[in-house]
Write a protein that holds these residues in place. Structure first.
Motif, mmCIF file in Angstrom:
data_model
loop_
_atom_site.group_PDB
_atom_site.id
_atom_site.type_symbol
_atom_site.label_atom_id
_atom_site.label_comp_id
_atom_site.label_asym_id
_atom_site.label_seq_id
_atom_site.Cartn_x
_atom_site.Cartn_y
_atom_site.Cartn_z
ATOM 1 N N ALA A 9 -15.080 -2.124 -5.348
ATOM 2 C CA ALA A 9 -15.234 -3.326 -4.778
ATOM 3 C C ALA A 9 -14.074 -4.128 -4.973
ATOM 4 O O ALA A 9 -13.957 -5.077 -4.068
ATOM 5 C CB ALA A 9 -16.503 -3.924 -5.439
ATOM 6 N N TYR A 10 -13.221 -3.986 -5.643
ATOM 7 C CA TYR A 10 -11.913 -5.062 -5.950
ATOM 8 C C TYR A 10 -10.690 -4.498 -4.889
ATOM 9 O O TYR A 10 -9.684 -4.863 -5.361
ATOM 10 C CB TYR A 10 -11.598 -5.219 -7.434
ATOM 11 C CG TYR A 10 -12.717 -5.838 -8.165
ATOM 12 C CD1 TYR A 10 -13.430 -6.821 -7.802
ATOM 13 C CD2 TYR A 10 -12.870 -5.260 -9.489
ATOM 14 C CE1 TYR A 10 -14.436 -7.302 -8.473
ATOM 15 C CE2 TYR A 10 -13.907 -5.920 -10.282
ATOM 16 C CZ TYR A 10 -14.515 -6.546 -9.855
ATOM 17 O OH TYR A 10 -15.523 -7.491 -10.496
ATOM 18 N N SER A 11 -10.735 -3.543 -4.081
ATOM 19 C CA SER A 11 -9.817 -2.802 -3.303
ATOM 20 C C SER A 11 -9.068 -3.805 -2.678
ATOM 21 O O SER A 11 -7.883 -3.554 -2.179
ATOM 22 C CB SER A 11 -10.481 -1.836 -2.675
ATOM 23 O OG SER A 11 -11.122 -2.303 -1.544
ATOM 24 N N ARG A 12 -9.620 -5.075 -2.550
ATOM 25 C CA ARG A 12 -8.621 -6.248 -1.883
ATOM 26 C C ARG A 12 -7.560 -6.317 -2.441
ATOM 27 O O ARG A 12 -6.533 -6.850 -1.926
ATOM 28 C CB ARG A 12 -9.462 -7.474 -2.049
ATOM 29 C CG ARG A 12 -9.000 -8.820 -1.341
ATOM 30 C CD ARG A 12 -8.996 -8.581 -0.173
ATOM 31 N NE ARG A 12 -7.713 -9.716 0.502
ATOM 32 C CZ ARG A 12 -8.056 -10.012 1.583
ATOM 33 N NH1 ARG A 12 -9.153 -10.110 2.353
ATOM 34 N NH2 ARG A 12 -6.997 -10.834 2.064
ATOM 35 N N THR A 13 -7.317 -6.138 -3.882
ATOM 36 C CA THR A 13 -6.281 -6.320 -4.612
ATOM 37 C C THR A 13 -4.874 -5.406 -4.033
ATOM 38 O O THR A 13 -4.064 -5.706 -3.897
ATOM 39 C CB THR A 13 -6.167 -6.169 -6.123
ATOM 40 O OG1 THR A 13 -6.745 -5.006 -6.465
ATOM 41 C CG2 THR A 13 -7.226 -7.145 -6.735
ATOM 42 N N ALA A 14 -5.263 -4.318 -3.725
ATOM 43 C CA ALA A 14 -4.396 -3.277 -3.179
ATOM 44 C C ALA A 14 -3.754 -3.928 -1.848
ATOM 45 O O ALA A 14 -2.777 -3.553 -1.575
ATOM 46 C CB ALA A 14 -4.932 -1.684 -2.830
ATOM 47 N N LEU A 15 -4.903 -4.264 -0.976
ATOM 48 C CA LEU A 15 -4.453 -4.949 0.306
ATOM 49 C C LEU A 15 -3.361 -5.948 0.120
ATOM 50 O O LEU A 15 -2.117 -6.228 0.504
ATOM 51 C CB LEU A 15 -5.508 -5.209 1.097
ATOM 52 C CG LEU A 15 -4.952 -5.905 2.531
ATOM 53 C CD1 LEU A 15 -6.028 -5.200 3.553
ATOM 54 C CD2 LEU A 15 -5.277 -7.434 2.511
#
Length: 96
Positions: A9-15
């Motif tokens: 769910a926190y994959s935003r940090t990779a982007l």
């Protein structure tokens, strides 16, 4: 430490870690996407056979030649399904 689902769910940090180096800080351009895939999903780079795959991803996923968060989520989901299909195929071949 986050659970696996929280991490997904926190994959935003990779982007966010890869976007904005060369343009919009909330979108990935082709070079940033390539860097993200090579660093965060090295199996993508080593196992894909089509040298134009990144170009196809960029052309099919959007019209502005950049990947925003919504497009990124779809891309991650697509890659996850492809990985699952690959592993299921490998398991089936191994059990024969």
């Amino acid at each position: 430490m986050p659970s696996r689902l929280e991490g997904a769910a926190y994959s935003r940090t990779a982007l966010d870690n890869y976007s904005g180096n060369d343009g919009d800080k909330h979108k990935l351009n082709k070079g940033e996407l390539k860097q993200l895939l090579n660093s965060e999903l090295p199996v993508f780079h080593t196992s894909q056979k089509d040298p134009m795959l990144l170009e196809k991803i960029m052309n099919e996923s959007n019209k502005d030649k950049e990947v925003d968060f919504n497009e990124y989520v779809v891309l991650v989901a697509t890659l996850t399904v492809a990985c699952n299909d690959f592993f299921q195929e490998q398991l089936a071949c191994g059990s024969k």
